[in-house]
Scaffold this motif. Structure first.
Motif, PDB file in Angstrom:
ATOM      1  N   GLU A  88       0.822  -0.994  -0.176  1.00  0.00           N
ATOM      2  CA  GLU A  88      -0.167   0.073  -0.009  1.00  0.00           C
ATOM      3  C   GLU A  88       0.511   1.038  -0.254  1.00  0.00           C
ATOM      4  O   GLU A  88       0.557   2.512  -0.613  1.00  0.00           O
ATOM      5  CB  GLU A  88      -0.999  -0.219   0.948  1.00  0.00           C
ATOM      6  N   ASP A  91       2.091   1.633  -3.255  1.00  0.00           N
ATOM      7  CA  ASP A  91       1.322   2.117  -4.369  1.00  0.00           C
ATOM      8  C   ASP A  91       1.080   3.303  -3.949  1.00  0.00           C
ATOM      9  O   ASP A  91       0.725   4.556  -5.235  1.00  0.00           O
ATOM     10  CB  ASP A  91       0.049   1.012  -3.826  1.00  0.00           C
ATOM     11  N   ASN A  92       1.449   4.154  -2.950  1.00  0.00           N
ATOM     12  CA  ASN A  92       0.884   5.945  -2.378  1.00  0.00           C
ATOM     13  C   ASN A  92       1.616   6.615  -3.359  1.00  0.00           C
ATOM     14  O   ASN A  92       1.414   7.617  -3.883  1.00  0.00           O
ATOM     15  CB  ASN A  92       0.276   6.106  -1.274  1.00  0.00           C
TER      16      ASN A  92
END
Length: 226
Positions: A88, A91-92
């Motif tokens: 995550e 991805d950010n």
């Protein structure tokens, strides 16, 4: 856990002439990304000075680099600890970088001087040769120069600083995904679309191609973590 001399990854010691903070940081960076030094591990200065056979100064400088790249963090009463690198979070980071690079691409397409456009095209052509010869390290360095040239082409100092700061955090992951021939070739093909848009002064297309380029890099990086 602390990364001690006894539990460190089994690797050959660095040659004395290469013992400086940047090399130490690169070695630790690669081990963190590979999972050889797990999240939560303490990067103990004494253990690292013994491992690399150096004084504390280059070790401290290397740890500062890791913290600046968000691969490690300073924790009260514990010191420098390896950060938790989740899918995550990566991805950010790629999402944020994609938006920043898209903005840089749009502005660069409008503001780059003729000499800057020419230099970008020449760099891209030289990178095509690197792809054919599978010169991964050379391509990775040229890739950094390629994106930096686009940042510089915005002629906006605040945006350049922001882009470079975030790029440093993403650098370890972008570097790892370019170590594969297929991805390197794909990256260069995407660069062709970016350069074409910038040379044509097509701001909207330059932004779109750069955003897609970062999406492609994110997919390659996350696929390597599965």
């Amino acid at each position: 856990m602390a990364v001690s001399k006894a539990s460190e990854p089994t690797s050959q010691p660095l040659a004395p002439k290469r013992l400086h903070s940047a090399v130490i940081a690169d070695r630790l960076e690669a081990e963190i990304i590979a999972g050889e030094i797990p999240a939560g591990s303490k990067l103990d200065e004494i253990a690292l000075t013994e491992r690399f056979g150096v004084s504390r100064t280059p070790v401290r400088e290397a740890l500062l680099v890791l913290v600046s790249r968000s691969l490690a963090e300073r924790v009260p009463y514990r010191g420098v600890v390896v950060a938790n690198i989740t899918r995550e979070r990566i991805d950010n980071l790629f999402e944020a970088m994609g938006e920043i690079e898209a903005t840089c691409g749009r502005l660069a397409a409008e503001r780059m001087t003729m000499s800057e456009r020419s230099a970008l095209e020449e760099l891209h052509l030289s990178m095509a040769e690197m792809v054919e010869q599978e010169r991964y390290d050379d391509y990775e360095k040229a890739n950094t120069a390629f994106h930096t040239a686009i940042f510089t082409g915005t002629h906006n100092d605040e945006l350049i600083e922001l882009a470079n700061s975030l790029r440093l955090k993403l650098a370890p992951f972008r570097k790892s995904q370019l170590k594969r021939a297929e991805r390197m070739k794909k990256s260069n093909e995407e660069h062709t679309a970016i350069v074409t848009a910038i040379l044509d002064r097509n701001a909207n297309q330059a932004g779109k191609t750069l955003r897609r380029h970062l999406l492609s890099a994110a997919r390659a990086t996350l696929a390597g973590m599965s």
